[in-house]
Design an enzyme around this catalytic site. Sequence first.
Site, PDB file in Angstrom:
ATOM      1  CE1 TYR A 153       9.025 -12.633  20.497  1.00  0.00           C
ATOM      2  CE2 TYR A 153      11.276 -11.836  20.221  1.00  0.00           C
ATOM      3  CZ  TYR A 153      10.284 -12.746  19.921  1.00  0.00           C
ATOM      4  OH  TYR A 153      10.553 -13.778  19.060  1.00  0.00           O
ATOM      5  CE  LYS A 176      15.510 -13.695  22.053  1.00  0.00           C
ATOM      6  NZ  LYS A 176      15.842 -14.745  21.093  1.00  0.00           N
ATOM      7  CB  THR A 202      -0.942   0.062   1.232  1.00  0.00           C
ATOM      8  OG1 THR A 202      -0.146   0.029   2.431  1.00  0.00           O
ATOM      9  CG2 THR A 202      -1.934  -1.083   1.245  1.00  0.00           C
ATOM     10  N   GLY A 203       2.174   1.090  -0.120  1.00  0.00           N
ATOM     11  CA  GLY A 203       3.101   2.234  -0.068  1.00  0.00           C
ATOM     12  C   GLY A 203       3.550   2.662  -1.454  1.00  0.00           C
ATOM     13  CE1 TYR A 238      -4.516  -1.857  10.861  1.00  0.00           C
ATOM     14  CE2 TYR A 238      -6.286  -0.942  12.206  1.00  0.00           C
ATOM     15  CZ  TYR A 238      -5.029  -0.832  11.637  1.00  0.00           C
ATOM     16  OH  TYR A 238      -4.277   0.308  11.845  1.00  0.00           O
ATOM     17  NE  ARG A 295      -5.894   5.739   5.802  1.00  0.00           N
ATOM     18  CZ  ARG A 295      -4.680   5.555   6.335  1.00  0.00           C
ATOM     19  NH1 ARG A 295      -4.537   5.417   7.632  1.00  0.00           N
ATOM     20  NH2 ARG A 295      -3.607   5.490   5.568  1.00  0.00           N
ATOM     21  CB  THR A 317      -2.658  10.244  11.958  1.00  0.00           C
ATOM     22  OG1 THR A 317      -2.631   9.940  13.360  1.00  0.00           O
ATOM     23  CG2 THR A 317      -1.584  11.264  11.646  1.00  0.00           C
ATOM     24  CG  ASP A 328       5.998 -10.018   2.737  1.00  0.00           C
ATOM     25  OD1 ASP A 328       5.791  -9.670   3.925  1.00  0.00           O
ATOM     26  OD2 ASP A 328       5.191 -10.697   2.068  1.00  0.00           O
TER      27      ASP A 328
HETATM   28  P1  NAD Z   1       0.088   2.975   4.839  1.00  0.00           P
HETATM   29  O1  NAD Z   1      -0.736   1.946   4.172  1.00  0.00           O
HETATM   30  O2  NAD Z   1       0.262   4.293   4.175  1.00  0.00           O
HETATM   31  O3  NAD Z   1       1.541   2.419   5.156  1.00  0.00           O
HETATM   32  C1  NAD Z   1       1.791   1.081   5.494  1.00  0.00           C
HETATM   33  C2  NAD Z   1       3.068   0.647   4.808  1.00  0.00           C
HETATM   34  O4  NAD Z   1       3.379  -0.717   5.185  1.00  0.00           O
HETATM   35  C3  NAD Z   1       2.940   0.643   3.264  1.00  0.00           C
HETATM   36  O5  NAD Z   1       4.029   1.337   2.689  1.00  0.00           O
HETATM   37  C4  NAD Z   1       2.939  -0.830   2.902  1.00  0.00           C
HETATM   38  O6  NAD Z   1       3.453  -1.077   1.607  1.00  0.00           O
HETATM   39  C5  NAD Z   1       3.802  -1.423   4.026  1.00  0.00           C
HETATM   40  N1  NAD Z   1       3.580  -2.863   4.254  1.00  0.00           N
HETATM   41  C6  NAD Z   1       2.408  -3.504   4.478  1.00  0.00           C
HETATM   42  N2  NAD Z   1       2.610  -4.827   4.617  1.00  0.00           N
HETATM   43  C7  NAD Z   1       3.954  -5.039   4.489  1.00  0.00           C
HETATM   44  C8  NAD Z   1       4.781  -6.182   4.543  1.00  0.00           C
HETATM   45  N3  NAD Z   1       4.277  -7.415   4.749  1.00  0.00           N
HETATM   46  N4  NAD Z   1       6.114  -6.039   4.376  1.00  0.00           N
HETATM   47  C9  NAD Z   1       6.661  -4.799   4.162  1.00  0.00           C
HETATM   48  N5  NAD Z   1       5.919  -3.671   4.091  1.00  0.00           N
HETATM   49  C10 NAD Z   1       4.571  -3.786   4.261  1.00  0.00           C
HETATM   50  O7  NAD Z   1      -0.538   3.180   6.303  1.00  0.00           O
HETATM   51  P2  NAD Z   1      -0.205   4.270   7.430  1.00  0.00           P
HETATM   52  O8  NAD Z   1      -1.394   5.102   7.629  1.00  0.00           O
HETATM   53  O9  NAD Z   1       1.084   4.912   7.138  1.00  0.00           O
HETATM   54  O10 NAD Z   1      -0.047   3.330   8.705  1.00  0.00           O
HETATM   55  C11 NAD Z   1       1.221   2.940   9.174  1.00  0.00           C
HETATM   56  C12 NAD Z   1       1.086   2.173  10.478  1.00  0.00           C
HETATM   57  O11 NAD Z   1       0.425   2.982  11.467  1.00  0.00           O
HETATM   58  C13 NAD Z   1       0.273   0.884  10.349  1.00  0.00           C
HETATM   59  O12 NAD Z   1       0.873  -0.115  11.162  1.00  0.00           O
HETATM   60  C14 NAD Z   1      -1.080   1.275  10.920  1.00  0.00           C
HETATM   61  O13 NAD Z   1      -1.752   0.180  11.461  1.00  0.00           O
HETATM   62  C15 NAD Z   1      -0.703   2.294  11.969  1.00  0.00           C
HETATM   63  N6  NAD Z   1      -1.806   3.230  12.235  1.00  0.00           N
HETATM   64  C16 NAD Z   1      -2.077   4.266  11.371  1.00  0.00           C
HETATM   65  C17 NAD Z   1      -3.128   5.136  11.651  1.00  0.00           C
HETATM   66  C18 NAD Z   1      -3.430   6.317  10.764  1.00  0.00           C
HETATM   67  O14 NAD Z   1      -4.353   7.089  11.070  1.00  0.00           O
HETATM   68  N7  NAD Z   1      -2.714   6.556   9.692  1.00  0.00           N
HETATM   69  C19 NAD Z   1      -3.926   4.931  12.779  1.00  0.00           C
HETATM   70  C20 NAD Z   1      -3.641   3.850  13.605  1.00  0.00           C
HETATM   71  C21 NAD Z   1      -2.567   3.030  13.341  1.00  0.00           C
HETATM   72  N1  UDP Z   2     -16.539   7.520   6.349  1.00  0.00           N
HETATM   73  C1  UDP Z   2     -17.540   8.187   5.657  1.00  0.00           C
HETATM   74  N2  UDP Z   2     -17.387   8.369   4.301  1.00  0.00           N
HETATM   75  C2  UDP Z   2     -16.292   7.951   3.618  1.00  0.00           C
HETATM   76  C3  UDP Z   2     -15.267   7.276   4.320  1.00  0.00           C
HETATM   77  C4  UDP Z   2     -15.430   7.067   5.676  1.00  0.00           C
HETATM   78  O1  UDP Z   2     -18.533   8.596   6.229  1.00  0.00           O
HETATM   79  O2  UDP Z   2     -16.244   8.177   2.383  1.00  0.00           O
HETATM   80  C5  UDP Z   2     -16.676   7.326   7.793  1.00  0.00           C
HETATM   81  C6  UDP Z   2     -16.484   5.897   8.287  1.00  0.00           C
HETATM   82  O3  UDP Z   2     -17.695   5.181   8.232  1.00  0.00           O
HETATM   83  C7  UDP Z   2     -16.016   6.142   9.711  1.00  0.00           C
HETATM   84  C8  UDP Z   2     -15.217   7.447   9.616  1.00  0.00           C
HETATM   85  O4  UDP Z   2     -15.647   8.080   8.425  1.00  0.00           O
HETATM   86  O5  UDP Z   2     -17.098   6.313  10.568  1.00  0.00           O
HETATM   87  C9  UDP Z   2     -13.707   7.251   9.562  1.00  0.00           C
HETATM   88  O6  UDP Z   2     -13.436   6.290   8.567  1.00  0.00           O
HETATM   89  P1  UDP Z   2     -11.973   5.924   8.061  1.00  0.00           P
HETATM   90  O7  UDP Z   2     -12.135   4.970   6.929  1.00  0.00           O
HETATM   91  O8  UDP Z   2     -11.212   7.158   7.803  1.00  0.00           O
HETATM   92  O9  UDP Z   2     -11.239   5.192   9.266  1.00  0.00           O
HETATM   93  P2  UDP Z   2     -11.683   4.524  10.659  1.00  0.00           P
HETATM   94  O10 UDP Z   2     -11.646   5.625  11.632  1.00  0.00           O
HETATM   95  O11 UDP Z   2     -13.054   3.928  10.535  1.00  0.00           O
HETATM   96  O12 UDP Z   2     -10.633   3.515  10.870  1.00  0.00           O
END
Ligand code: NAD
Ligand code: UDP
Length: 314
Positions: free
Chosen positions: A158, A104, A35-36, A144, A185, A174, A55
């Site tokens: 750990y 570790k 997803t990056g 998830y 999102r 965020t 991976d």
């Molecule tokens: P993102 O999808 O932009 O980034 C995730 C990255 O992980 C991607 O670049 C993807 O290619 C890489 N990835 C996934 N599976 C992989 C694998 N098996 N091997 C190597 N790389 C892999 O998402 P993000 O918003 O940047 O989120 C990053 C982290 O923060 C995640 O662990 C997510 O659960 C956590 N998080 C994010 C939010 C948010 O609001 N953005 C909220 C809560 C938690």
């Molecule tokens: N949501 C929405 N319309 C959209 C996308 C999301 O109303 O087009 C709502 C979704 O149902 C949730 C909130 O916005 O209640 C935040 O959704 P998001 O997918 O950003 O992440 P979540 O906080 O659910 O992990």
Amino acid sequence: MRIVVTGAAGFLGSHLCDKLTGEGHEVVGIDNFITGDPANLSHLPTNQFSFLEHDVTRFIPVDGPVDFVLHFASPASPVDYLELPIQTLKVGSLGTHNALGLAKSKDSGFMLASTSEVYGDPLINPQPESYWGNVNPIGPRGVYDEAKRFAEAMTMAYHRYHSVDTRIVRIFNTYGPRMRLHDGRVVPNFINQALKNDPLTVYGDGRQTRSFCYVSDLVEGIYLLMLSGEHEPVNVGNPAEMTVLEFAEAILKLTSSRSAIVHKDLPVDDPQVRRPDITKAKALLNWGPKVPLEEGLHSTIDYFRATADASVQR
Ligand code: NAD
Ligand code: UDP
């Protein structure tokens, strides 16, 4: 320090790489681009940043000393993890195991990027770290939520049994530049729809709440947590809570859009409320969010405008 960042090419991972190199650290980024986007890393200084396409659900080979492992790899948007359910479970479980194994073997620190989703559809609001959550393990979001809950348990194991110097950050919603245009999102969806004057798709009645944190505030909290000695989970997020409908209206105003608002079905198990209790982060890290929603959204809207223009030109 020499720091490994898994998920480096993602939204948060790439901002972390910016912060860490900016603070003078050397960073080894790892990502499989599921997803990056490699473009998120192209600006990083080559004397401080190196990259391994890999991976992390397979053994993670890193040569040389490592001082910290920041494990951020995982699909994070509900749309992504519903399309990638097995990969999400694997990166949260096998990927976390491998990243902890790396820490570790290098005698390094370790941080897990956990999530507010460990609280599921919470029965108390705001959510303190002491709340155990209300998660449906077999619902679509379970892939998830349960992977992250398992990852937290593995991280504590750990720490307790192998004395690894671990951290767990529970990240709340965020937003900011480098979110993918179509990651599904609410922030990219609403901004894109508003910029095109398409209807904003509010799921359900829009009375569910979220609390949005700007990425620079989050990254600062993560950095301070890394430097702290705290092993138990810490919430990092912005406690300014609003309904999704209020958020849609804020986007319409800031983009001066003519879009209508339409309602679509609420996704299964969509949390009805979400707001971090950040008392612990304030006391422990002297941290709190600084960027007001309007200011953070301005930068994000500018980014999406530029990205949309660039993709039209291509
Ligand atoms: P993102 O999808 O932009 O980034 C995730 C990255 O992980 C991607 O670049 C993807 O290619 C890489 N990835 C996934 N599976 C992989 C694998 N098996 N091997 C190597 N790389 C892999 O998402 P993000 O918003 O940047 O989120 C990053 C982290 O923060 C995640 O662990 C997510 O659960 C956590 N998080 C994010 C939010 C948010 O609001 N953005 C909220 C809560 C938690
Ligand atoms: N949501 C929405 N319309 C959209 C996308 C999301 O109303 O087009 C709502 C979704 O149902 C949730 C909130 O916005 O209640 C935040 O959704 P998001 O997918 O950003 O992440 P979540 O906080 O659910 O992990």
